[in-house]
Motif scaffolding. Sequence first.
Motif, short mmCIF file in Angstrom:
data_model
loop_
_atom_site.label_atom_id
_atom_site.label_comp_id
_atom_site.label_asym_id
_atom_site.label_seq_id
_atom_site.Cartn_x
_atom_site.Cartn_y
_atom_site.Cartn_z
N ARG A 37 0.84 -1.21 0.00
CA ARG A 37 0.00 0.00 0.00
C ARG A 37 0.86 1.25 0.00
O ARG A 37 0.59 2.20 -0.73
N MET A 42 -2.36 0.57 -4.40
CA MET A 42 -3.77 0.93 -4.58
C MET A 42 -3.99 1.48 -6.00
O MET A 42 -5.04 1.27 -6.60
N PRO A 46 -4.38 -2.46 -8.11
CA PRO A 46 -5.55 -2.51 -7.23
C PRO A 46 -6.17 -3.90 -7.13
O PRO A 46 -6.63 -4.30 -6.06
N ARG A 47 -6.22 -4.62 -8.24
CA ARG A 47 -6.84 -5.95 -8.20
C ARG A 47 -6.04 -6.90 -7.31
O ARG A 47 -6.61 -7.65 -6.51
N ALA A 50 -6.50 -5.94 -3.68
CA ALA A 50 -7.81 -6.36 -3.18
C ALA A 50 -7.82 -7.88 -2.96
O ALA A 50 -8.35 -8.37 -1.94
N THR A 51 -7.23 -8.60 -3.92
CA THR A 51 -7.19 -10.07 -3.80
C THR A 51 -6.41 -10.49 -2.54
O THR A 51 -6.85 -11.37 -1.80
N GLU A 53 -5.81 -8.70 0.18
CA GLU A 53 -6.50 -8.31 1.41
C GLU A 53 -7.70 -9.21 1.69
O GLU A 53 -7.91 -9.66 2.82
N ALA A 54 -8.48 -9.49 0.62
CA ALA A 54 -9.67 -10.32 0.81
C ALA A 54 -9.26 -11.74 1.26
O ALA A 54 -9.84 -12.30 2.20
N ASN A 55 -8.26 -12.29 0.60
CA ASN A 55 -7.84 -13.65 0.96
C ASN A 55 -7.26 -13.72 2.38
O ASN A 55 -7.43 -14.72 3.07
N ASP A 57 -8.26 -11.84 4.82
CA ASP A 57 -9.47 -11.80 5.66
C ASP A 57 -10.12 -13.18 5.70
O ASP A 57 -10.53 -13.66 6.76
N PHE A 58 -10.18 -13.84 4.54
CA PHE A 58 -10.78 -15.19 4.50
C PHE A 58 -9.95 -16.15 5.38
O PHE A 58 -10.52 -16.98 6.08
N HIS A 74 -6.10 -19.91 1.30
CA HIS A 74 -6.28 -18.45 1.14
C HIS A 74 -4.96 -17.72 1.34
O HIS A 74 -4.69 -16.72 0.67
N TYR B 46 -10.21 -1.86 -7.53
CA TYR B 46 -9.94 -2.39 -6.18
C TYR B 46 -11.24 -2.84 -5.52
O TYR B 46 -11.38 -3.99 -5.10
N THR B 49 -13.00 -5.78 -7.45
CA THR B 49 -12.38 -7.10 -7.20
C THR B 49 -12.77 -7.60 -5.81
O THR B 49 -13.17 -8.77 -5.65
N LEU B 53 -14.86 -11.00 -4.82
CA LEU B 53 -14.23 -12.05 -4.00
C LEU B 53 -15.08 -12.36 -2.77
O LEU B 53 -15.28 -13.52 -2.41
N TYR B 54 -15.54 -11.30 -2.10
CA TYR B 54 -16.35 -11.51 -0.90
C TYR B 54 -17.67 -12.20 -1.25
O TYR B 54 -18.16 -13.05 -0.49
N PHE B 73 -19.50 -12.05 5.11
CA PHE B 73 -18.84 -11.81 3.82
C PHE B 73 -19.80 -11.16 2.81
O PHE B 73 -19.42 -10.32 2.01
#
Lengths: 420, 104
Positions: A37, A42, A46-47, A50-51, A53-55, A57-58, A74, B46, B49, B53-54, B73
Amino acid sequence: MTRALVGLSLLASVACVSGAQVRASAEVIKSDIERARRSGAMRCAPRELATAEANLDFAYGELAEGTAARGADHIKDAEAAVKKAIALSRECGPKQVMIKDTPVVVKIETTDKDGDGVLDKDDKCPNLPGPPDNQGCPIEAPKDKDGDGILDNVDKCPDTPEDKDGWQDEDGCPEPDNDNDGVLDGADKCPNEPGPIENIGCPIRDRDGDGITDNVDKCPNEAEDKDGFEDEDGCPDLDNDKDGLPDVQDECPNEAGPAELKGCPDRDKDGLPDKVDACPDQPGPPEEKGCPKKYNLVVVTKDKIEIKKQIKFLSGKATIDPKDTISAQVLSEVSQALRDNVQIKKVRIEGHTDSVGDDAFNLKLSQNRANTVMSALIKLGVDPGRMEAVGYGETRPIASNATSAGKAENRRTEFNIVEQ
Amino acid sequence: MKIARALMVLAAIGACGPVQSTAYLMDAEVQIEAARTAQAERFAPYEWTAANLYYRKAKEEVGYSDYEQAVDFAQKAQKFATQARDNAMKTTRKDEPAAPARTP
């Protein structure tokens, strides 16, 4: 059954390890995401950001549910994504912007070549990753030049090794004389307590508090009794005269004496201690203050009872002359002297003759005369156990038998003290 | 009769999770479609995506019958989709050419 249990426990242990690993990896990825970051992910990726960060979190969600295996998947995705994001962010910014119709070229530096999260314009080491608080430069591990185990950045003496003697070993400086008493620790018996060199660096103490310092006190743990007797050695003298009676009970603590006289000496053994005996070297009864009683015809000396007049016997016989009143007075005073002087345990009544006549006869005569005297004294009240009678005949003359005067001297009775 | 009532209550309680998660998923899907219309994939990559994903993960959790996670989620998917749409719309508005001045 046992195999199944073992298998299950193995599986459980693997699952636990996996959970811990996933958690550790998640923390690493989290910091990578922050770095990405900062590097402009960002905008540049960005993709991927995001991927990642989301993973992440998962993964945390799966860990919370106890499904570490899914969480690991993840984490893998997040790791790949964040790496890509960092890579894409390195040189994605426009380096030059041409403003239309103007000759000015504005150069914009927004790159982060080493990917350390510090933009190159702020990075003092743009090609080497380093934390922001060190201006993007790597932090070098501090050295330990003197090899004393204390790193140079905290070592006050980086070129001199610490002596590690348990005294201020944290500062990195050796202390050759810990207590600064002038005696180097190697020779100092008490390196951490100051003390003079004459006491090998140890402090001079007076443990027993008797005023005599331990270095000269022969008994440093026992206080001197200060009774005027050998008070310099520091040792208490509980029985100064060593007569077996402690000083506190001894009326004469510095002179040996028997317990029955309260520890006081009695040289003449008359039962009266010397300190109250007017004649300490001559035995005497208490009523005479320890001095010999004044008798008319006898004198008590240290080793005998001297008689001033001889006891007279009938010629050639062992009978005391009944007409001679002096003999009776002498015997009376001898008996009195023996009663007065109780310290006389035994007296030997000796009979002596001159050389006139047969030797054997004289010997027998002298023995009989000594026996007669002893009987007379017994009659006068003297304990027979305090007396013995011995006849010597003519064997021990004290004068010449050639003259009549000498013979008169040799005919005698003696009272010698043999035990007192 | 009593048994039937009790069974109904139990069924209602048991069905609460799937119903809730399905509702949130539907909301998220609607928001994602709206973001797509606003070209969020291009102008808010951002958020776009993240939203997708969520959303996928929420559906996956429903498959595992973990409705609580699914709801969580799905809510996040909805939030990101909304942000994606808003950001995309802001960007496209900036890029639009200014309206020509009216001629008298």
